[in-house]
Design an enzyme around this catalytic site. Sequence first.
Site, PDB file in Angstrom:
ATOM      1  N   ASP A 132     -27.686 -18.173 -59.614  1.00  0.00           N
ATOM      2  CA  ASP A 132     -26.447 -18.628 -60.235  1.00  0.00           C
ATOM      3  C   ASP A 132     -25.373 -17.595 -59.922  1.00  0.00           C
ATOM      4  O   ASP A 132     -25.419 -16.474 -60.413  1.00  0.00           O
ATOM      5  CB  ASP A 132     -26.624 -18.779 -61.748  1.00  0.00           C
ATOM      6  CG  ASP A 132     -25.469 -19.514 -62.412  1.00  0.00           C
ATOM      7  OD1 ASP A 132     -24.337 -19.452 -61.878  1.00  0.00           O
ATOM      8  OD2 ASP A 132     -25.675 -20.137 -63.471  1.00  0.00           O
ATOM      9  N   ARG A 134     -22.120 -17.849 -60.523  1.00  0.00           N
ATOM     10  CA  ARG A 134     -20.873 -18.072 -61.254  1.00  0.00           C
ATOM     11  C   ARG A 134     -20.444 -16.852 -62.065  1.00  0.00           C
ATOM     12  O   ARG A 134     -21.250 -16.200 -62.709  1.00  0.00           O
ATOM     13  CB  ARG A 134     -21.017 -19.285 -62.175  1.00  0.00           C
ATOM     14  CG  ARG A 134     -21.085 -20.594 -61.423  1.00  0.00           C
ATOM     15  CD  ARG A 134     -21.357 -21.761 -62.341  1.00  0.00           C
ATOM     16  NE  ARG A 134     -22.680 -21.686 -62.950  1.00  0.00           N
ATOM     17  CZ  ARG A 134     -23.179 -22.616 -63.750  1.00  0.00           C
ATOM     18  NH1 ARG A 134     -22.462 -23.685 -64.042  1.00  0.00           N
ATOM     19  NH2 ARG A 134     -24.404 -22.496 -64.241  1.00  0.00           N
TER      20      ARG A 134
END
Length: 211
Positions: A132, A134
């Site tokens: 991930d 982000r």
Amino acid sequence: MTDFPAATQRSRVHVPLRFGDGYRVDAELVTFHGLADGQEHVAVVLGEPGPIPLVRLHSECLTGDVFGSARCDCGPQLREAVERIADRGGVLLYLRQEGRGIGLYNKLDAYALQDQGLDTYAANTALGLPEDARDYTAAAQMLTALGIGELDLLSNNPDKAAQLRDLGISVRDRVPTGVFTTAHNVRYLRAKVLQTQHTLPLGELTERTAG
């Protein structure tokens, strides 16, 4: 608390939203100057936000949001979030972070690996990419520019709440979204629970996988 440069509001425009199931709502779309990652993120202001608005950080998903892909739950989550936020008053931040931040082409490459048996996180790793990628600094900038310092977060993802808190945004409560399963996304949803502790009913997802 992490310090970050201030962003400012660039424009606000009224946009009537219309969904395929007939739901309609008016929104204000807000753009920004000075976002840390240089992306064109947009805030969707819905209803009448109060002192502690309901907020969702929604990462862009072309396949799910636009084409209705059944391989994820992004489109139904977006539809649900707009109505719930409009009813209560708040903001949906539409963040240009396709594929948990790895981009559209890489996400489709990861899909091909998932077809060979890897889960969504292992597929990213096999491509040499983060599970991930982000970062929610821009989201914190947008919220601050909108005058939002405390909120209830509409999300099943504990990392979103943790990052916002680290960035100085007070998350009073994390409100789970609905569960939107299809025959094609149950393994994806189970991976979210097992790998990144999303608040989804694991027992129900296990039963549907077995069935």
